[in-house]
Design an enzyme around this catalytic site. Sequence first.
Site, mmCIF file in Angstrom:
data_model
loop_
_atom_site.group_PDB
_atom_site.id
_atom_site.type_symbol
_atom_site.label_atom_id
_atom_site.label_comp_id
_atom_site.label_asym_id
_atom_site.label_seq_id
_atom_site.Cartn_x
_atom_site.Cartn_y
_atom_site.Cartn_z
ATOM 1 C CD GLU A 152 -2.990 -1.057 2.274
ATOM 2 O OE1 GLU A 152 -4.093 -1.603 2.126
ATOM 3 O OE2 GLU A 152 -2.665 -0.480 3.346
ATOM 4 C CD GLU A 309 -4.177 -5.688 2.714
ATOM 5 O OE1 GLU A 309 -5.008 -5.012 3.375
ATOM 6 O OE2 GLU A 309 -2.955 -5.473 2.735
#
Length: 669
Positions: A152, A309
């Site tokens: 991320e 995710e």
Amino acid sequence: MAKKFFDHIIHGGDYNPDQWIKTPEIWDEDMRLMKLAHINSATVGIFSWAAIEREEGVYDFEWLDTILDKMHRNGISAILATPSGARPAWLAEKYSEVLRTDENGIRNKFGERHNHCLTSSIYREKVRNINRKLAERYKNHPALKMWHISNEYSGECHCALCCEAFRKWLKEYYHNDIDELNFKWWNGFWSHSFNSFEQINPPSGRGESNTTGLYLAWKRFITDSHISFFENEIAPLREITPDIPVTTNFMRRYNGIDYQKFAGHVDLVSWDNYPAWDRGKNLGEALEAAFLHDFFRSTKFGQPFFLMESTPSLVNWHDVNKLPKSGIHELASMQAIAHGADSIQYFQWRKGRGGDEKFHGAVVDHCGHENTRVFSNVTKLGKVLEKLGSAVGTETASRVAVIYDWENGWAVSSFCGYNNIHRDYVKECIKWYAPFYKRGIGVDVISMQDDFSKYDAVIAPFLYMLKDGTEERIEKYVKNGGCFVATYLTGIVDSDDLCKLGGFPAGNLKKVFGVWCEETDSLPEDMPGKAEFNGKVYEVNHICDIIHTNGAKVLGKYKSDFYNGQPCVTENAFGKGKAYYAAFRNDSDFADDFCEMFIKCNAIAPDAEIPLGDGIFLRKRGNNIFIMNFNDDERDIVLDKEYTNVITCETVCGKITLPVCGYIVIKQC
């Protein structure tokens, strides 16, 4: 056939065995539980730098060797992560330049994640070094199937190194011509012209924060800095493991990096999806998730994407973290597969005992065993995913596209004018995406620089910015037979946020749409206007263009204010195609009603001739048709012919009842 990275759907998620080094018996229990849950992959090594390199140059790979060996023996693939997202304390202590500096010039202390300077040559060297160690050690390990680069990516740094790199970037972008930069940023306003690039600083609340040209340039620089950092990370991996694909996980609505540009540098697009299920807005969450699935898939055409995710339970970072009901995770996972995902992965496999995410949902709870609702749900899903191998690597073809352009989003959010409160570009794009999705019509979500020609229709909500060549490409598309829909504030500025001259929409688009916009009105929330279209009156919310026709057919008119009776919805025949202009914003059902008319008039067919009710969504991928119920009650559908249930292999026809969170995957017999 899209590109295949695996022969089966990946089912797994983030696994942090380094947090359990002192209790290694848990590792064997993890292997048992993974197999029980039909988990076939695990992502390891995220944020594990301190566990691998405990001191500078002192490495411990023994625990990771053990984990990868155990995974391979148990038939579990490894997606091995590089650990750059969070550096160890010794690195920050010895090399303070690796820590980020905020916009006020204050260097951060050690802590958090992504607290690193993207420009620092020392940090880049340390990252490249540990990545090389990982690649050299595990290049031939049979468990290794993919590289997960960092985690991320996000944030920015304002240190002297980054400021100097920004000035160098500006010199390249503006051809080393400060006069060009001054003109394109319109720096004569407020006497802000620069004499040299060395005078320029990044945007800051304590400095320049109102020059949108500077803001856009900084955002582009930050994107390029992340891409450069990423390329530095993967250099040793490309050299040592050239056949192992690389990815990094993008985030849902994060606007700090242009993902449309970044996608060209990964082998496979991955993203993290965390809808706020069961908080009274499941249909809205499902529509946004569908839009984002199609957006990330469309950043790399001809390939599947990875859902890197998701949570099988709750998250820990909402203000109130509600448990989702059983079934919603399975349904949401089916939606991802339907839109082109070749993986369902979780954060996280096992809940940690401490740290900020100890209460974030996981497959294995603190109880440590399989006798839980969530573990049972994940196991059930794992069994279903094993029956959907026919979907792997297949495409989701679309004949309609919605333009959601990343840089246009930056521009829309940054200009000052009209309505500065109610302005949500993503929401506006979803509003125009939803009517097609609700009707079972596949949609790609593209940038203004993608190819329009393969679509029967292109919808461009709030296309405020026009990059070079976009005007001409719209004109060519419509002239050659395409159907193009634009809304208020279309074609206002160029890529530096300089207003176009000669009237709006810019240039020949006035001919394409057969209209020109004289003024734009902004309406207070408690003072909506009125507009009529197809005999129905709608509220005009927040903003509207006052347009004049120049050959366009009037489909709707304003019914209030001094522009009462003037056109607000138009259709223009141009060349072989048609161009539509919807001049006002409506936050209820206008977009849906307009698109219903548009779909009928332009004979746009759904992916399957199966009638759908409210909250029943259909997506076709390859030969598989996914039909999903996101309502809070059961719903019936009626199949138009006999199909094969892909999961049960039974023949189905006629009326089918979909329970709450129910779905069916079918294909023609």
